[in-house]
Design an enzyme around this catalytic site. Structure first.
Site, mmCIF file in Angstrom:
data_model
loop_
_atom_site.group_PDB
_atom_site.id
_atom_site.type_symbol
_atom_site.label_atom_id
_atom_site.label_comp_id
_atom_site.label_asym_id
_atom_site.label_seq_id
_atom_site.Cartn_x
_atom_site.Cartn_y
_atom_site.Cartn_z
ATOM 1 N N GLU A 412 0.761 -1.231 -0.018
ATOM 2 C CA GLU A 412 -0.039 -0.285 0.111
ATOM 3 C C GLU A 412 0.956 1.075 -0.032
ATOM 4 O OE1 GLU A 412 -4.476 -1.761 1.893
ATOM 5 O OE2 GLU A 412 -2.959 -1.014 3.671
ATOM 6 N N GLU A 488 -4.679 -10.174 -0.011
ATOM 7 C CA GLU A 488 -5.418 -9.605 1.810
ATOM 8 C C GLU A 488 -6.525 -10.628 1.385
ATOM 9 O OE1 GLU A 488 -4.779 -6.474 3.514
ATOM 10 O OE2 GLU A 488 -2.417 -6.004 3.065
#
Length: 975
Positions: A412, A488
């Site tokens: 991220e 994820e």
């Protein structure tokens, strides 16, 4: 610019190298150090003149985080930086901890006063976030990269006696901008500190290249070393080779997560002996699929932060080992080291026990998303050296671990030139592993297509290679040809996650979909006590932080004390590597091998036959040693017959370890399947003569119906089998909201809808009470204040006298009234019994909790526990503990008395010593104080759980919509 604000990685540290042990001398400097904390760097610098005094120093263990030892406090944020964003500058309020150790060298330590006999290095394996090192007043260097090793040459500064090692650690630095990793901000020296003697002729670095050709069954081996002169021996294979020499190794057994075959080897130079563990394996993408040793993988993974409830990221070795064993025992075969390289000992364990690893660089800049990624270090040339340094230190340290099959650039951090530079550096240094980064949606710099929390619908489209195209046809074609993983998914926050079964079905259907990694492994709750001394696990805000993200850190498959949650048990069942489909009517079972590599020879299969939850027969089941992907249909034994009125019959088939393994003993259950052979008996109480019991007036104007008394005004139940009914049975539609109900958006979540439409404040109106001689009928309407919709309810009570006592039956007919604007949380009857009932036995789903989309791990059987054992102690209290498909339940007290509840045909049972409102209001389990009332929910249906705390909500089949429903239960005395 100060060294702690400079974006560069630091000064003075040696070039990165592989982590390895040797026969050279080492000295651990772990233990109690002197420590003092300053609120700012300026305060620390002002105290430098007093470094030699004892004033202000306390003892602090190393490794540790100072905030967990009474100095300052922990703080948790998910994305937002807890300081003003002005890279690379940091606030003046910058907690700075001085660490000091006075130590002597062992008498036989080589050097430093005996001439040139090599050198001594000082190694730090992890310090957050920036530090400066001094030895005997001489600066050795500075470093950033909290989860990365740094070594400094002690040069001529090391003394035989009275060494003073000073380490100044700053909580905030330029490095903090690239370490925004959804975790507690915890500064300190949290991994080991070691002195390493490096004799003349010692190994500077070693790189093992051990491949495997699945077509020939041969391995290849080359060991590169610096310096290049050395010999490698592998006694088990009869090999001796020079460093840099490539040899073919016929008949070698390859390494895999299922068969983690390691060969002991040794690298010898003039200066030292280095033990190596070789795992022969080759990683590739072939025809759009990730393969290892020619076999495609299905990753059944978890994301793992390093965490311990007492020590933070200073995780003891025994705890790391416990993590690996728990993963193996719960059918997990892969781990992503989110979001930084772990302690190297963890990777040793992955090599030894067998886990596929995505090793992730110590990089995340997620907080820049709040300013549309402006100033993001991932795309700023000033940060290029720092980011490449982080990639290099990870790769060089971990390059000899066969368990590591992918390098991840980080997490991220948007996109940018520095991520591309990291990818180029890694590919040049280690072309034999794959590169991963979820943020690169074009996959221009990666070898796999990775996503987070993609919905089931999108995952299926990707599986069909029919995802939305990219604007660039070249990149679109490249990405469409790559394998896909969910790095994820299934956010394991609180009660949940739901939807696991549907994801796994997709992974097993489309070859491109190669599994995923549940977020995440463990709840990050820090052990604490409240003002009353009651223990609890703390989350964001519990330490008075002005900026925090609450309990979002409690999103794991393990509770903080490493007790498996219901979510982990569900995941184990969903991803079990053996498919067992029982056809009880045909007396057959279809067994499928879902392993990637091994056959089923290591498992033992057995069957059992249960009637009304009691085992009546069992035996072994002969299953052939199926190869991966193969299936076989196996006949179940004929176990005789049971009379029809003996009750419901189930067959269960289990696959267990046939022998002890390194990670679990023989008999450990790997997989199971279950099917019903016959439904419940036609008569509820065999041989009973049923006689209606008429309603009649009693003392005080109450109505009596068999074992129950009722209020004649509203028909509410007052007593039942002599027990005081504190909360009369009535329709209930609300549950204490879960993390997934609340989701990330307070305005659009299903919990927001429930509150907006006042489902937590339903009003009950009695429209009539009728006694017709054989039954008591109460008509009612249940609706929220301000609502133009509701539920019309008919409660019908009947009494029966049977051969084993009297029974009070309740049937509830529910009809929606008006236009319902949202799903229902639940639909059932709630009641409260004022009695010391503390033991529950039931026949139905268990042993743990289950909800409509989290019920794979629940098997039908006869179970028992305490009322306390019925609760699931989520770090943040919420709806929990429901047992589904309950045929009957018996509640007992210390004197043996109690109550039996029978379903017509089945219900979901929740039992607790507090109300739903109290559960909803609690912020920690310690807030829930038991009272004298046992609160029961007998539910016909529940809304699903989903994973909307981060990811998709409840899938359509599991939404609970208002519809015509009937619930029936009977109350008798325990048998």
């Amino acid at each position: 610019m100060t060294y702690y604000e400079d974006p560069s990685p630091g000064t003075g540290a040696l070039a990165p190298r592989a982590a390895f042990r040797s026969d050279a001398r080492t000295l651990s400097l772990n233990g109690d150090w002197d420590f003092r904390l300053f609120p700012t760097v300026a305060h620390a610098e002002a105290a430098d003149a007093d470094e030699g005094t004892a004033d202000g120093w306390e003892k602090l263990p190393v490794p540790s985080h100072w905030a967990l030892h009474g100095h300052d406090a922990p703080q948790y944020t998910n994305i937002r930086y807890p300081f003003p964003v002005d890279p690379p500058r940091v606030p003046t309020e910058n907690p700075t901890g001085d660490h000091r150790l006075v130590f002597d060298l062992p008498d036989d330590w080589p050097g430093p006063d005996e001439g040139a006999d090599g050198r001594t290095l000082l190694r730090f394996d992890g310090v957050e976030s920036c530090y400066r090192v001094r030895l005997n007043g001489r600066e050795l260097g500075t470093a950033k990269g909290s989860r990365l090793p740094h070594e400094f040459d002690t040069g001529p500064h090391l003394l035989r006696r009275g060494n003073v090692l000073s380490v100044r650690v700053h909580q905030w630095s330029s490095g903090s901008y690239v370490e925004d990793q959804d975790m507690w901000w915890l500064a300190g020296i949290f991994r080991g500190v070691t002195l390493l003697h490096r004799p003349e002729g010692a190994v500077r670095d070693v790189f093992v290249h051990a491949g495997y050709d699945h077509r020939t069954g041969h391995g290849t081996l080359r060991v590169d070393a610096v310096p290049a002169a050395g010999r490698v021996t592998v006694p088990e294979l009869g090999l001796t080779l020079a460093t840099g020499e490539t040899v073919t190794v016929p008949g070698v057994q390859p390494w895999s997560a299922e068969v983690p075959r390691l060969y002991e080897a040794q690298l010898a130079t003039d200066g030292e002996r280095v033990p190596l563990r070789l795992g022969f394996r080759t990683v590739a993408v072939e025809d759009g699929v990730i393969t290892v040793n020619g076999r495609p993988l299905l990753l059944r993974g978890v994301n793992r932060h390093e965490f311990h409830p007492d020590h933070g990221r200073a995780v003891p070795y025994a705890t790391m080992r416990e993590d690996v064993l728990l993963m193996k025992r719960h059918n997990i075969n892969a781990v992503r080291t989110s979001h930084y390289p772990p302690d190297p000992a963890f990777l040793d364990l992955c090599d030894e026990f067998g886990l596929w690893v995505i090793d992730e660089a110590d990089l995340e800049t997620h907080g820049f998303t709040y300013d549309d990624w402006r100033g993001n270090p991932a795309d700023d040339p000033a940060w290029e050296e720092a980011l490449i340094d982080r990639a290099a230190r990870m790769v060089e340290r971990d390059k000899n671990h066969p368990s590591v099959i992918m390098w991840s650039l980080g997490n991220e951090s948007g996109t940018g030139r520095n991520l591309a530079a990291m990818s180029r550096w890694i590919r040049d240094r280690d072309p034999d592993r794959l590169i991963h980064y979820e943020g690169d949606r074009s996959c221009e710099h990666t070898d796999v297509y990775s996503r987070m929390y993609a919905s089931h619908e999108e995952v299926e489209a990707i599986g069909r290679r029919a995802e939305q195209p990219l604007d660039d046809p070249r990149l679109d074609a490249r990405r469409r040809a790559l394998p896909f993983i969910q790095c994820e998914y299934a956010h394991a926050m609180g009660n949940g996650p739901g939807g696991l079964t549907e994801y796994q079905r997709l992974f097993e259907t489309y070859e491109r979909l190669q599994g995923g990694f549940v977020w995440e492994w463990i709840d990050h709750g820090l052990r604490a006590r409240d003002a009353a001394g009651r223990p609890y696990f703390a989350y964001g805000g519990d330490f008075g932080e002005p900026l925090h993200d609450g309990n979002f850190c409690a999103d794991g498959l393990l509770f903080p004390d490493r007790t498996p949650s219901p979510g982990l048990l569900e995941y184990k069942k969903v991803v079990e590597p053996v498919g067992i489909c029982v056809d009880a009517a045909a007396r057959t079972v279809r067994v499928t091998n879902k392993y990637d590599v091994v056959d089923l020879a290591g498992l033992a299969f057995g069957w059992s036959r249960e009637v009304e939850g009691r085992r009546v027969a069992e035996g072994a089941l002969e299953v052939p040693p199926l190869a991966p992907g193969e299936s076989a249909e196996v006949a179940l034994a004929e176990a005789g017959s049971v009379a029809e009125d003996d009750g419901e019959e189930w067959w269960t088939v289990r696959a267990v370890l046939a022998d002890d393994t390194a990670w679990a003993p023989a008999g450990h259950e790997v997989a199971w399947g279950q099917a019903r052979a016959r439904g419940p008996a036609a008569t509820r109480t065999p041989g009973a003569r049923i006689t209606p019991v008429r309603a009649s007036s009693a003392d005080g104007g109450a109505l009596t119906l068999g074992p129950g008394t009722f209020d004649p005004l509203d028909g509410s139940l007052r007593t039942l089998h002599g027990l005081h009914v504190a909360v009369p049975p009535r329709l209930n539609v609300y549950r204490a909201t879960t993390d997934n109900d609340r989701g990330p958006d307070e305005e659009t979540s299903v919990a927001a809808q429930w509150h907006r439409h006042a489902l937590d404040r339903m009003r009950h109106r009695c429209d009539g009470v009728t006694v017709d001689g054989e039954s008591l009928v109460v008509t009612a309407r249940v609706a929220p204040p301000g609502g133009f919709f509701g539920l019309c309810v008919v409660y019908r009570w009947t009494g029966e006298r049977t051969s084993d006592g009297t029974r009070l039956d309740l049937s509830v007919d529910i009809t929606p009234d008006g236009e319902w604007p949202c799903p229902l949380p639940r639909l059932g009857v709630a009641l409260g019994i004022r009695a010391p009932l503390d033991w529950i036995e039931w026949y139905g789903g268990g042993p743990g909790e289950s909800y409509p989309d989290t019920r794979r791990a629940a098997r039908i059987g006869r179970w028992a526990t305490t009322v306390d054992g019925f609760q699931t102690p989520y770090v943040f209290p919420q709806e929990n503990g429901s047992r589904g498909d309950v045929r009957w339940a018996e509640l007992r007290g210390p004197d043996g008395g109690g109550l039996r509840i029978e379903g017509r045909p089945a219900f979901a049972l929740t039992a607790r010593r507090w109300t739903t409102g109290q559960l909803e209001a609690a912020r920690h389990p310690a807030d829930l104080v038991p009272d004298e009332v046992l609160h029961l929910d007998l539910d016909a249906a529940h809304h699903g759980i989903g994973t909307a705390s981060c990811g998709p909500g409840v899938l359509a089949p599991y939404e609970l919509r208002a519809t015509r429903t009937r619930l029936g239960v009977g109350f008798t005395l325990p048998r």
